[in-house]
Design a protein around this motif. Structure first.
Motif, PDB file in Angstrom:
ATOM      1  N   GLU A  82       0.835  -1.209   0.000  1.00 57.33           N
ATOM      2  CA  GLU A  82       0.000   0.000   0.000  1.00 57.33           C
ATOM      3  C   GLU A  82       0.870   1.260   0.000  1.00 57.33           C
ATOM      4  O   GLU A  82       0.498   2.287  -0.582  1.00 57.33           O
ATOM      5  N   ARG A  83       2.027   1.194   0.648  1.00 55.87           N
ATOM      6  CA  ARG A  83       2.964   2.317   0.606  1.00 55.87           C
ATOM      7  C   ARG A  83       3.405   2.607  -0.821  1.00 55.87           C
ATOM      8  O   ARG A  83       3.493   3.761  -1.264  1.00 55.87           O
ATOM      9  N   LEU A  84       3.689   1.544  -1.564  1.00 55.74           N
ATOM     10  CA  LEU A  84       4.082   1.713  -2.954  1.00 55.74           C
ATOM     11  C   LEU A  84       2.907   2.215  -3.793  1.00 55.74           C
ATOM     12  O   LEU A  84       3.083   3.034  -4.708  1.00 55.74           O
ATOM     13  N   ASP A  85       1.716   1.728  -3.473  1.00 52.48           N
ATOM     14  CA  ASP A  85       0.527   2.176  -4.185  1.00 52.48           C
ATOM     15  C   ASP A  85       0.331   3.680  -4.010  1.00 52.48           C
ATOM     16  O   ASP A  85       0.045   4.421  -4.970  1.00 52.48           O
ATOM     17  N   ALA A  86       0.518   4.156  -2.779  1.00 49.91           N
ATOM     18  CA  ALA A  86       0.373   5.588  -2.503  1.00 49.91           C
ATOM     19  C   ALA A  86       1.420   6.412  -3.242  1.00 49.91           C
ATOM     20  O   ALA A  86       1.178   7.580  -3.589  1.00 49.91           O
ATOM     21  N   ALA A  87       2.599   5.798  -3.504  1.00 49.21           N
ATOM     22  CA  ALA A  87       3.671   6.489  -4.221  1.00 49.21           C
ATOM     23  C   ALA A  87       3.540   6.338  -5.728  1.00 49.21           C
ATOM     24  O   ALA A  87       4.379   6.856  -6.481  1.00 49.21           O
ATOM     25  N   GLY A  88       2.508   5.605  -6.163  1.00 55.16           N
ATOM     26  CA  GLY A  88       2.300   5.415  -7.591  1.00 55.16           C
ATOM     27  C   GLY A  88       3.276   4.451  -8.233  1.00 55.16           C
ATOM     28  O   GLY A  88       3.583   4.551  -9.424  1.00 55.16           O
ATOM     29  N   ILE A  89       3.771   3.480  -7.457  1.00 53.68           N
ATOM     30  CA  ILE A  89       4.759   2.522  -7.953  1.00 53.68           C
ATOM     31  C   ILE A  89       4.112   1.144  -8.093  1.00 53.68           C
ATOM     32  O   ILE A  89       3.707   0.542  -7.090  1.00 53.68           O
ATOM     33  N   PRO A  90       3.982   0.626  -9.312  1.00 54.41           N
ATOM     34  CA  PRO A  90       3.417  -0.707  -9.499  1.00 54.41           C
ATOM     35  C   PRO A  90       4.401  -1.802  -9.090  1.00 54.41           C
ATOM     36  O   PRO A  90       5.616  -1.596  -9.090  1.00 54.41           O
ATOM     37  N   VAL A  91       3.851  -2.958  -8.747  1.00 53.48           N
ATOM     38  CA  VAL A  91       4.651  -4.113  -8.324  1.00 53.48           C
ATOM     39  C   VAL A  91       4.276  -5.304  -9.194  1.00 53.48           C
ATOM     40  O   VAL A  91       3.082  -5.578  -9.398  1.00 53.48           O
ATOM     41  N   PHE A  92       5.275  -6.006  -9.691  1.00 53.16           N
ATOM     42  CA  PHE A  92       5.057  -7.205 -10.506  1.00 53.16           C
ATOM     43  C   PHE A  92       5.706  -8.387  -9.790  1.00 53.16           C
ATOM     44  O   PHE A  92       6.895  -8.351  -9.469  1.00 53.16           O
ATOM     45  N   ILE A  93       4.910  -9.427  -9.547  1.00 51.68           N
ATOM     46  CA  ILE A  93       5.370 -10.574  -8.763  1.00 51.68           C
ATOM     47  C   ILE A  93       5.114 -11.866  -9.536  1.00 51.68           C
ATOM     48  O   ILE A  93       4.034 -12.054 -10.117  1.00 51.68           O
ATOM     49  N   ILE A  94       6.112 -12.752  -9.543  1.00 51.07           N
ATOM     50  CA  ILE A  94       5.877 -14.121  -9.985  1.00 51.07           C
ATOM     51  C   ILE A  94       6.085 -15.036  -8.786  1.00 51.07           C
ATOM     52  O   ILE A  94       6.876 -14.738  -7.889  1.00 51.07           O
ATOM     53  N   ARG A  95       5.346 -16.130  -8.760  1.00 49.94           N
ATOM     54  CA  ARG A  95       5.480 -17.109  -7.677  1.00 49.94           C
ATOM     55  C   ARG A  95       6.591 -18.090  -8.014  1.00 49.94           C
ATOM     56  O   ARG A  95       6.644 -18.637  -9.111  1.00 49.94           O
ATOM     57  N   GLY A  96       7.466 -18.335  -7.019  1.00 50.61           N
ATOM     58  CA  GLY A  96       8.510 -19.335  -7.180  1.00 50.61           C
ATOM     59  C   GLY A  96       8.090 -20.645  -6.545  1.00 50.61           C
ATOM     60  O   GLY A  96       6.935 -20.833  -6.173  1.00 50.61           O
ATOM     61  N   ASN A  97       9.047 -21.551  -6.387  1.00 44.57           N
ATOM     62  CA  ASN A  97       8.725 -22.868  -5.839  1.00 44.57           C
ATOM     63  C   ASN A  97       8.266 -22.783  -4.390  1.00 44.57           C
ATOM     64  O   ASN A  97       7.372 -23.513  -3.961  1.00 44.57           O
ATOM     65  N   HIS A  98       8.834 -21.872  -3.589  1.00 43.51           N
ATOM     66  CA  HIS A  98       8.403 -21.729  -2.196  1.00 43.51           C
ATOM     67  C   HIS A  98       7.040 -21.046  -2.107  1.00 43.51           C
ATOM     68  O   HIS A  98       6.220 -21.392  -1.262  1.00 43.51           O
ATOM     69  N   ASP A  99       6.793 -20.068  -2.974  1.00 47.60           N
ATOM     70  CA  ASP A  99       5.492 -19.404  -2.975  1.00 47.60           C
ATOM     71  C   ASP A  99       4.373 -20.357  -3.337  1.00 47.60           C
ATOM     72  O   ASP A  99       3.255 -20.253  -2.827  1.00 47.60           O
ATOM     73  N   ALA A 100       4.669 -21.299  -4.239  1.00 47.31           N
ATOM     74  CA  ALA A 100       3.636 -22.229  -4.681  1.00 47.31           C
ATOM     75  C   ALA A 100       3.137 -23.096  -3.535  1.00 47.31           C
ATOM     76  O   ALA A 100       2.011 -23.600  -3.571  1.00 47.31           O
ATOM     77  N   ALA A 101       3.985 -23.271  -2.508  1.00 44.94           N
ATOM     78  CA  ALA A 101       3.593 -24.080  -1.344  1.00 44.94           C
ATOM     79  C   ALA A 101       2.996 -23.236  -0.226  1.00 44.94           C
ATOM     80  O   ALA A 101       2.593 -23.764   0.805  1.00 44.94           O
ATOM     81  N   SER A 102       2.910 -21.923  -0.409  1.00 44.99           N
ATOM     82  CA  SER A 102       2.464 -21.030   0.651  1.00 44.99           C
ATOM     83  C   SER A 102       0.957 -20.794   0.594  1.00 44.99           C
ATOM     84  O   SER A 102       0.423 -20.391  -0.438  1.00 44.99           O
ATOM     85  N   LYS A 103       0.289 -21.010   1.729  1.00 50.77           N
ATOM     86  CA  LYS A 103      -1.144 -20.743   1.814  1.00 50.77           C
ATOM     87  C   LYS A 103      -1.416 -19.242   1.755  1.00 50.77           C
ATOM     88  O   LYS A 103      -2.378 -18.795   1.137  1.00 50.77           O
ATOM     89  N   ILE A 104      -0.572 -18.447   2.407  1.00 50.03           N
ATOM     90  CA  ILE A 104      -0.778 -17.002   2.455  1.00 50.03           C
ATOM     91  C   ILE A 104      -0.699 -16.410   1.056  1.00 50.03           C
ATOM     92  O   ILE A 104      -1.487 -15.534   0.684  1.00 50.03           O
ATOM     93  N   THR A 105       0.257 -16.884   0.254  1.00 49.65           N
ATOM     94  CA  THR A 105       0.425 -16.344  -1.089  1.00 49.65           C
ATOM     95  C   THR A 105      -0.866 -16.457  -1.882  1.00 49.65           C
ATOM     96  O   THR A 105      -1.226 -15.565  -2.642  1.00 49.65           O
TER      97      THR A 105
END
Length: 415
Positions: A80-103
């Motif tokens: 949200e801090r980046l959103d307020a600054a007008g900065i977009p974020v691009f994320i890809i999921r890696g092998n650890h993210d694929a196992a994450s419930k939170i992700t």
């Protein structure tokens, strides 16, 4: 003239479970665990301070099945801090993210794009320059096959930026994940490849710039040294410049302690203390975590092994006095030598062990190394080295050291 800038990072591993550290020192494990969050906040600070056009996270933002909702809230607030600054974020999921419930469950602000398992491209403008961001996420924790064939062609007239979590051609301590070659990445015609997965920084320049930024915050001695993220600047003519930035709160370092021919225990202790004070003076990081490695030929080799707990206690006392210094563990790389050169069978045997041990590149050694790695937990493999040769040399040295310690015990008994 500068066209636009972005920050590229990967392998943040928020809330990484530091089991090996926790077994030795819970307080140290807490310091390093909190360091990943602190480093992440600094990453966001960097984006805002440098007024970049985007933040790219090339996989493994989380660490497996960790389910800390506190960290999830921190992540959302920083986005949200980046959103307020007008900065977009691009994320890809890696092998650890694929196992994450939170992700999978976390709701992020609209400035965040998380690429799906099917490759997609986002066409946008950064400072009135056309940019195409291509990305694909892991669907599952394992991706033994290439994902490169899922990407479409470059967008004409745009700066084409690809995001991929990959082991490339393979690396020691890393299973094959979405493997591909540097030549294959360059053949795509993209201008920049933002990679993740390998924790060691590498940059390949040319028509296509390929960057593995490394891990921003080390988590154990296998990730020693300065860690970094990349601040990337692109000129109007498409020229790419990659700047290394260090944000880590804590730094791991192996610390050689020269003990050659020291024969008095107080002298060995003094050498250890001096090395610790010097290390803290020479490293500017907030928290320094060291593994003292005692080296050299000394008649104290056997006693150092026997009284390793006393050495650790001495080092721990120094660390506590300094306050920003931590002891990972004490490592011995000492060779036994007698106080008096008496010759005889033991000394002859010691020379044979020293001179005739198997070289690290011996086929038998390499075969044993491959067999051993299959039984070592994945997260601990890098502790033996980051290449086949390093791992083999580490194991050969350990075998030789063990043999010399046996000789030292025999000498004590014989004396």
């Amino acid at each position: 003239m500068l066209a636009f800038r972005f920050v590229h990072t990967a392998d943040i591993h928020l809330d990484s479970p530091l089991k090996s550290l926790a077994m030795r020192d819970e307080a140290l494990a807490e310091v390093v665990g909190n360091a990943t969050r602190t480093t992440f906040r600094r990453l966001i600070d960097l984006c805002v301070t440098e007024d970049v056009q985007a933040l790219l996270i090339a996989g493994d933002l989380y660490d497996g099945s960790q389910t800390s909702m506190k960290t999830a809230r921190i992540l959302a607030l920083e986005m949200e801090r980046l959103d307020a600054a007008g900065i977009p974020v691009f994320i890809i999921r890696g092998n650890h993210d694929a196992a994450s419930k939170i992700t999978r469950e976390l709701v992020l602000p609209e400035n965040v794009t998380v690429f799906p398992g099917k490759a997609q491209v986002v066409e946008t403008d950064w400072n009135d320059h056309s940019v195409a961001v291509h990305g694909v996420s892991f669907r599952d924790p394992h991706a033994p096959d290439t994902l490169l064939d899922r990407f479409g062609p470059p967008v004409m007239g745009a700066f084409n930026l690809g995001m991929l979590h990959t082991s490339l051609g393979g690396a020691q301590g890393h299973d094959p994940y979405a493997p591909c070659t540097l030549a294959e990445l360059q053949a795509t015609g993209f201008d920049y490849w933002a990679l993740g997965h390998i924790h060691r920084r590498t940059i390949h320049t040319g028509t296509t710039t390929v960057v593995m930024p490394g891990i921003p915050q080390g988590r154990d001695i296998g990730e020693a040294g300065n860690k970094s993220v990349s601040l990337v600047s692109v000129a109007d003519d498409g020229l790419v410049a990659v700047e290394e930035r260090h944000l880590a709160m804590a730094q791991f370092e192996r610390l050689p302690v020269e003990c050659h021919l020291l024969s008095d225990w107080p002298d060995l202790i003094e050498a250890l203390k001096h090395a610790l004070h010097t290390a803290r003076r020479d490293h500017a990081g907030e928290q320094l975590i060291v593994r003292p490695v005692l080296t050299g030929k000394t008649p104290l080799a056997w006693r150092a092994g026997r009284d390793l707990d006393l050495l650790h206690a001495e080092a721990q006392n120094v660390a506590e006095q300094i306050g920003t210094l931590w002891i990972d563990k004490i490592e011995l790389a000492l060779s036994a030598v007698s106080n008096a050169s008496t010759g005889g069978a033991l000394e002859e045997l010691a020379q044979i062990i020293t001179q005739r041990s198997l070289p690290p590149d011996d086929p038998a050694v390499l075969e044993d190394v491959e067999r051993l790695l299959k039984y070592i937990p994945r997260e601990l493999r890098a502790l033996l080295g980051d290449s086949q040769e390093e791992t083999a040399a580490t194991i050969v040295h350990a075998m030789q050291q063990g043999a010399m310690e046996v000789l030292a015990r025999l000498e004590e008994t014989d004396g």
